[in-house]
Design a protein around this motif. Sequence first.
Motif, mmCIF file in Angstrom:
data_model
loop_
_atom_site.group_PDB
_atom_site.id
_atom_site.type_symbol
_atom_site.label_atom_id
_atom_site.label_comp_id
_atom_site.label_asym_id
_atom_site.label_seq_id
_atom_site.Cartn_x
_atom_site.Cartn_y
_atom_site.Cartn_z
ATOM 1 N N LEU A 1 20.844 51.414 25.785
ATOM 2 C CA LEU A 1 19.767 51.446 26.733
ATOM 3 C C LEU A 1 20.246 52.455 27.942
ATOM 4 O O LEU A 1 19.366 53.366 28.299
ATOM 5 N N LEU A 2 21.380 52.849 27.972
ATOM 6 C CA LEU A 2 22.003 53.824 29.155
ATOM 7 C C LEU A 2 21.904 55.190 28.385
ATOM 8 O O LEU A 2 21.583 55.992 29.200
ATOM 9 N N HIS A 3 22.337 55.270 27.063
ATOM 10 C CA HIS A 3 22.476 56.700 26.616
ATOM 11 C C HIS A 3 21.465 57.086 25.739
ATOM 12 O O HIS A 3 21.376 58.405 24.994
ATOM 13 N N GLU A 4 21.004 56.208 24.851
ATOM 14 C CA GLU A 4 19.967 56.501 23.515
ATOM 15 C C GLU A 4 18.486 56.140 23.813
ATOM 16 O O GLU A 4 17.869 56.801 22.905
ATOM 17 N N SER A 5 18.226 55.325 24.997
ATOM 18 C CA SER A 5 16.816 55.019 24.968
ATOM 19 C C SER A 5 16.107 55.971 26.137
ATOM 20 O O SER A 5 16.461 57.218 26.123
ATOM 21 N N SER A 6 15.047 55.571 26.880
ATOM 22 C CA SER A 6 14.268 56.513 27.847
ATOM 23 C C SER A 6 15.303 56.238 29.309
ATOM 24 O O SER A 6 16.039 55.474 29.554
ATOM 25 N N PRO A 7 14.920 57.578 29.988
ATOM 26 C CA PRO A 7 15.378 57.242 31.524
ATOM 27 C C PRO A 7 15.156 56.316 32.046
ATOM 28 O O PRO A 7 15.866 55.838 33.042
ATOM 29 N N SER A 8 13.722 55.603 31.940
ATOM 30 C CA SER A 8 13.417 54.597 32.687
ATOM 31 C C SER A 8 14.346 53.539 32.574
ATOM 32 O O SER A 8 14.650 52.529 33.207
ATOM 33 N N ALA A 9 14.509 53.323 30.914
ATOM 34 C CA ALA A 9 15.483 52.026 30.558
ATOM 35 C C ALA A 9 16.698 52.123 31.146
ATOM 36 O O ALA A 9 17.424 51.303 31.769
ATOM 37 N N ALA A 10 17.234 53.319 31.302
ATOM 38 C CA ALA A 10 18.535 53.606 31.755
ATOM 39 C C ALA A 10 18.716 53.070 33.238
ATOM 40 O O ALA A 10 19.639 52.563 33.862
ATOM 41 N N ASP A 11 17.436 53.673 33.972
ATOM 42 C CA ASP A 11 17.669 53.055 35.472
ATOM 43 C C ASP A 11 17.438 51.582 35.701
ATOM 44 O O ASP A 11 18.202 51.357 36.517
ATOM 45 N N GLU A 12 16.603 51.080 34.837
ATOM 46 C CA GLU A 12 16.641 49.576 34.786
ATOM 47 C C GLU A 12 17.903 48.980 34.582
ATOM 48 O O GLU A 12 18.481 47.937 35.334
#
Length: 242
Positions: A137-148
Amino acid sequence: MGLCAASIYRRVQTPSGTRAQLNTSVPTKLAAGRNATADKLLVAASELMIERASIEVSLSDIAQKSGVNAALVKYHFGNKDGLLLALLARDAATEISQLEYLLAQPITPSEKLRLHIGGIIRAYHQFPYMNRLIHYLLHESSPSAADEVSKFFVAPLLDFHRRLLAEGIKAGQFRKIDPVLFYTSLIGACDHLFFGRHAMSRAVGVGPVTDEVCREYIKHMEALIFGGVLNPDKETAAVAAG
């Protein structure tokens, strides 16, 4: 997977007195007030990831395991990544509530740190998919997921380390330590035991992370971290060792 803060710790008698210990039993009841269908999907995803030792599970497998129509994943979570984010948020909430409870306990900063080391390693052991979800979620998903993930997991854990270290320094038990470097050392070491285990198994033939391995790693990390964290004062070290 809610967990009442009052049940997180139990107190037991030791030769040196009463010591708080982390209750590491996995909560089995769903949190009150949550959507039952969404919870079924999260429980099914969690169980499949543990069974397969992988976060690579399909929506159809999750739906079959939960007994819920796969189309409801989109309704409740938007997409698969939304479900994965909700699962990590659910598990992280349990761990973060434990940190707040631990910080408020009337025990020494050294004892709080000892409990935290064991607790964070056991959490990774109980939820073996957690570190993979964090990486994904930090590196391969979306920027919004990484922010969450940063908001509900990384930031609260960093803040806990900052406050615990400050408490230990004020009590004269810890030397001055950068909280970010401390976070990187502890969480990186815990993470690599699980995330890097696959590479090590191929390189040197190490086996899976069993309960025994988990216990030995906790002892190893306690010795390693306390060796660098404690104020180099013999009396302080003796008190911290209990």
